[in-house]
Design an enzyme around this catalytic site. Structure first.
Site, PDB file in Angstrom:
ATOM      1  N   ASP A   1     -56.462 -27.951  10.392  1.00 47.72           N
ATOM      2  CA  ASP A   1     -56.187 -27.464   9.041  1.00 47.72           C
ATOM      3  C   ASP A   1     -57.488 -26.877   8.527  1.00 47.72           C
ATOM      4  OD1 ASP A   1     -55.797 -27.064   6.331  1.00 47.72           O
ATOM      5  OD2 ASP A   1     -54.822 -28.985   5.971  1.00 47.72           O
ATOM      6  N   VAL A   2     -57.560 -25.553   8.446  1.00 45.94           N
ATOM      7  CA  VAL A   2     -58.831 -24.903   8.128  1.00 45.94           C
ATOM      8  C   VAL A   2     -59.304 -25.191   6.709  1.00 45.94           C
ATOM      9  CG1 VAL A   2     -58.492 -23.056   9.817  1.00 45.94           C
ATOM     10  CG2 VAL A   2     -57.725 -22.723   7.436  1.00 45.94           C
ATOM     11  N   ASN A  14     -58.372 -15.789  10.903  1.00 47.94           N
ATOM     12  CA  ASN A  14     -57.045 -15.214  10.723  1.00 47.94           C
ATOM     13  C   ASN A  14     -56.068 -16.092   9.947  1.00 47.94           C
ATOM     14  OD1 ASN A  14     -54.554 -13.549  11.645  1.00 47.94           O
ATOM     15  ND2 ASN A  14     -54.194 -15.565  12.594  1.00 47.94           N
ATOM     16  N   TYR A  17     -52.203 -14.367  -3.244  1.00 45.40           N
ATOM     17  CA  TYR A  17     -52.533 -13.732  -1.973  1.00 45.40           C
ATOM     18  C   TYR A  17     -53.502 -12.572  -2.186  1.00 45.40           C
ATOM     19  CZ  TYR A  17     -51.681 -11.612   2.634  1.00 45.40           C
ATOM     20  OH  TYR A  17     -51.823 -11.093   3.901  1.00 45.40           O
ATOM     21  N   LYS A  56     -57.422 -12.122  -0.799  1.00 43.59           N
ATOM     22  CA  LYS A  56     -57.769 -11.051   0.130  1.00 43.59           C
ATOM     23  C   LYS A  56     -58.859 -10.142  -0.438  1.00 43.59           C
ATOM     24  CE  LYS A  56     -55.129 -12.307   3.494  1.00 43.59           C
ATOM     25  NZ  LYS A  56     -55.723 -12.805   4.759  1.00 43.59           N
TER      26      LYS A  56
END
Length: 261
Positions: A70-71, A97, A166, A170
């Site tokens: 789990d990053v 990613n 999101y 980004k």
């Protein structure tokens, strides 16, 4: 030495090692498989061990390890990069990613804080944690250096409707890419970003049936083969560290981006 033909300072291919996060599906799976097919050793990171094993099975016999991660959890990221060091000895590439879109179609004023936080923790904080761990290892290893490629998005430039979390992450990832590119210069650490539009994966399946546009209509959008993304990432990854693709935009040719909305 001929000044027109400088020496090739790239790491020999047989010793190149990559970490791919989000490797259990979609773009991460395609990139990991492309690297494995072309001689890289790859550490596959993702939340579910079974999907990582499925990715590894796409290229039987290729050197890989699957590390469920789990990053967004610092301890799990530390464990991932320790496993890479113990298994392969060095790190030449991080493909940052792992990401999530969050709840689709939710009006901004109704977006729960918990949903916002989950997207930020995965897309931004996770990218930071993985990049920091990779940076440390690349700085300390001999020979020094390596490359980090962040997976941005068309949404790093232009948002879709009802995508605040999101889109914000980004856009922030672009800033992280620029900062890493600058800070990595003294240590031969290159950092670039690939901004992807409508690669055919499970995440983009809804684009084939109709997705909200800025004018309120639903429209089917064209998609492209995810293999074209994977080949682009490999091209970026295999450049000598003296060269860097700072930003690459790879998208379905006819998707609404230039003039979106």
């Amino acid at each position: 030495m001929n000044a027109m033909n400088p020496p090739d300072t790239r790491q020999p291919l047989e010793t190149r090692t990559a970490v791919v996060t989000g490797a259990g599906s979609g773009i991460g799976r395609a990139v990991a498989a492309e690297l494995l097919r072309t001689g890289w050793s790859v550490a596959l990171a993702g939340r579910r061990a079974e999907t990582l094993d499925e990715t590894a099975a796409l290229v039987p016999g290729a050197p890989s390890i699957a590390v469920p991660t789990d990053v967004s959890e610092p301890g799990e990221v530390t464990r991932l990069f320790s496993a890479v060091r113990d298994r392969f000895g060095r790190l030449d590439l991080l493909f940052n990613n792992a990401g999530t879109f969050g709840p689709g179609g939710v009006p901004f004023e109704e977006l729960p804080y918990e949903a916002w936080r989950h997207v930020v923790d995965t897309n931004l904080n996770g990218a930071f944690l993985c990049a920091q761990a990779a940076y440390r290892q690349m700085k300390e290893q001999d020979p020094q250096g390596g490359r980090i490629i962040n997976n941005g998005s068309i949404s790093a430039h232009t948002p879709r409707p009802r995508s605040a979390a999101y889109t914000a992450t980004k856009h922030a990832l672009t800033g992280l890419t620029k900062a890493l590119s600058l800070d990595g210069r003294p240590y031969r650490i290159a950092c670039g970003q690939i901004d992807i539009g409508n690669a055919a994966t499970d995440m983009t399946e809804r684009m084939r049936t109709g997705i909200p546009q800025a004018n309120g209509e639903l429209a089917v959008e064209p998609v492209m083969d995810v293999a074209d993304v994977a080949r682009t990432v490999r091209h970026m990854a295999e450049l000598p560290l003296e060269a860097n693709v700072q930003f690459a935009t790879v998208l379905a040719t006819a998707m609404p981006y230039v003039g979106r909305g």
